[in-house]
Write an enzyme that holds these catalytic residues in place. Structure first.
Site, PDB file in Angstrom:
ATOM      1  N   CYS A  54       0.830  -1.219   0.000  1.00  0.00           N
ATOM      2  CA  CYS A  54       0.000   0.000   0.000  1.00  0.00           C
ATOM      3  C   CYS A  54       0.860   1.264   0.000  1.00  0.00           C
ATOM      4  CB  CYS A  54      -0.929  -0.024   1.219  1.00  0.00           C
ATOM      5  SG  CYS A  54      -1.652   1.568   1.652  1.00  0.00           S
ATOM      6  N   GLY A  55       0.678   2.102  -1.010  1.00  0.00           N
ATOM      7  CA  GLY A  55       1.449   3.340  -1.119  1.00  0.00           C
ATOM      8  C   GLY A  55       1.212   4.292   0.032  1.00  0.00           C
ATOM      9  N   HIS A  56      -0.049   4.433   0.462  1.00  0.00           N
ATOM     10  CA  HIS A  56      -0.364   5.327   1.583  1.00  0.00           C
ATOM     11  C   HIS A  56       0.281   4.824   2.875  1.00  0.00           C
ATOM     12  CE1 HIS A  56      -3.063   7.781  -0.732  1.00  0.00           C
ATOM     13  NE2 HIS A  56      -3.815   6.755  -1.066  1.00  0.00           N
ATOM     14  N   CYS A  57       0.360   3.491   3.014  1.00  0.00           N
ATOM     15  CA  CYS A  57       1.002   2.909   4.204  1.00  0.00           C
ATOM     16  C   CYS A  57       2.497   3.223   4.200  1.00  0.00           C
ATOM     17  CB  CYS A  57       0.793   1.404   4.240  1.00  0.00           C
ATOM     18  SG  CYS A  57      -0.939   0.887   4.200  1.00  0.00           S
TER      19      CYS A  57
END
Length: 504
Positions: A54-57
């Site tokens: 996950c990029g946001h993670c």
């Protein structure tokens, strides 16, 4: 107030990580075997449910780690769960997206609604560790004033004196946003230089100290909310996804100064516009925004060129945009004049519109901003409009059903128009009583009327036809037997009513 020390199971987890040779981290790694014991044995814990891909993670990770290190000193634990390795655990905790953050207090969870930068996480969790209203004494008075970006202290003759009840109610409601303290300590009151009862706000930005300017004994919870809401917004600040909600919730219009943060003149431009922002602060919020990072937002606000600085005023409630002429220089004098004209009602909003189609060959009428009034407010016709977004999955699933609905009434276009409008490429006229915030949105305008009826049923052909037959003012011929058979439900009755997407 100090929390009890971190319990032994958590310490063992941290030790286990070191023994296994993992990179030293103050974020505890939880699994299905350790989760329940860890959250139950900690008075306060923040847990991130994430996926490694996950990029946001990944963007959150360094901030989360920094916050974990800082909060460890305050005995507040931060933990994480890898939802790829612990899929069943994440499903049991109703994790539906990544990252999902939850606050656990003695095992009881609530959604985390704070920022996702280190300082914001730290501030939010410290507030969670305290009672809604902290006790302030002469000993901690000075330290408490600097404990957060905005600190509110009530100085009262006794803990039950006015405005203690109203103050406590405001604190319970806004404990996640502001830090509240109360004191009846005579030495603390003397140090504050006030006469009890009094309420003082201490800020790390703008004017550092503000005293409630009205009779404190008469202050209601709503009065305090309004006052704090005004003080919580800086004269001018950078707006991003972290703080956009503050401005979205404000009743004031929002003026954006788009700047390229890589240029040398950025700080000078902000400093130059600040006196203008201060002048109109009671009537309009002024922010600066990263024009490179939020270029799509600039387009959504009807800026046509990538020329910075640029100025736009937005009426958030009506979603109306007033871009300053980009051929002109954004000087403090020009900004002052432009905001003044806006507040005086002398500016016309700029409405975005796709070109009017040269022909309308399909059964569904393609509506654009420029043609909206002429088509929708044609008193001789009933008009059923789908407001959609090209990226919206629900809209794509509705498309063939909407086409079938238009084809059913294709021979009656002189009485009934089935239309669609790309809502993110076309602005609605300022005169309309509604704005579109979710997709698809379906609205029916009966012939001879200026009112719109919301469609809130399922998206099957059968339900849509029944709705049209019920609300159309013009007579429509009854369906043939063949048409009746063709009206089997094609949609999903349980499908959510709308997709939502934020620009910031």
């Amino acid at each position: 107030m100090r929390l009890s020390s971190v319990s032994s199971p958590v310490c063992l987890l941290a030790l286990a990580s070191l023994v296994l040779g993992e990179t030293a981290s103050d974020v505890l790694k939880l699994t299905s075997a350790t989760f329940e014991e860890s959250v139950s044995n900690n008075p306060l814990m923040l847990v991130e449910f994430f996926a490694p891909w996950c990029g946001h993670c990944k963007a959150l990770a360094p901030h989360y780690e920094e916050a974990a290190t800082a909060l460890k000193e305050k005995n507040i634990a931060l933990a994480s769960v890898d939802c790829v390795d612990e899929a069943d655990l994440c499903q049991s905790k109703e994790v539906q997206g990544y990252p999902t953050l939850k606050v656990y207090k003695n095992g009881q969870s609530s959604d985390y609604s704070g920022p996702r930068k280190a300082d914001g996480i730290i501030s939010y969790m410290v507030k969670q560790s305290l009672p809604a209203v902290s006790e302030v004494t002469a000993a901690n008075h000075e330290e408490f004033q600097k404990a957060d970006k905005l600190v509110v202290v009530a100085y009262v003759p006794s803990s039950t004196s006015e405005p203690a009840p109203q103050f406590s109610a405001a604190a319970e409601k806004h404990r996640d946003e502001y830090l509240f303290g109360l004191t009846s300590d005579e030495e603390a009151i003397k140090a504050a230089g006030v006469e009890a009862p009094a309420i003082v706000v201490y800020r790390s930005f703008d004017e550092p100290r503000s005293v409630y300017p009205y009779p404190v004994a008469a202050a209601t919870t709503k009065d305090l909310e309004d006052w704090l809401g005004e003080l919580a917004i800086p004269v001018i600040d950078e707006v991003s996804g972290e703080n956009y909600a503050i401005y979205a919730q404000s009743p004031k219009p929002l003026a954006y100064l788009f700047l390229d943060p890589t240029t040398e003149g950025k700080d000078a431009a902000i400093a130059a516009i600040k006196p203008v922002a201060q002048k109109y602060k009671s009537k309009i919020n002024v922010v600066w925004i990263d024009a490179v990072k939020f270029g799509d937002h600039a387009k959504a606000l009807n800026l046509q060129e990538t020329k910075w600085p640029a100025l736009v005023i937005q009426n958030l409630e009506m979603q109306l945009k007033y871009p300053f002429d980009q051929t002109k220089e954004v000087t403090p004098e020009a900004a002052d004049d432009y905001i003044s004209q806006y507040l005086a009602g002398k500016l016309e909003p700029t409405l975005k519109s796709q070109p009017i189609p040269a022909s309308q060959d399909e059964a569904v009428y393609t509506l654009v901003g420029k043609s909206f009034d002429d088509v929708v407010f044609d008193d001789s016709k009933d008009v059923f409009v789908e407001f959609y977004a090209s990226w919206c999955g629900h809209c794509k699933r509705l498309a063939p059903i909407w086409e079938s609905l238009a084809e059913k009434y294709a021979e009656h276009k002189d009485k009934l128009v089935i239309a669609k409008m790309e809502a993110q490429e076309n602005d609605l006229p300022a005169s309309l009583p509604f704005r579109v915030s979710g997709f698809p949105t379906l609205k029916f305008k009966p012939a001879g009327s200026r009112d719109f009826i919301d469609y809130e049923g399922d998206r099957s052909m059968e339900s849509l036809v029944a709705f049209v037959e019920e609300h159309a003012k013009n007579p429509l011929p009854p369906p043939t037997a063949a048409e009746d058979e063709a009206q089997a439900p094609l949609g999903n009755a349980s499908e959510p009513a709308a997709d939502h997407r934020d620009e910031l």
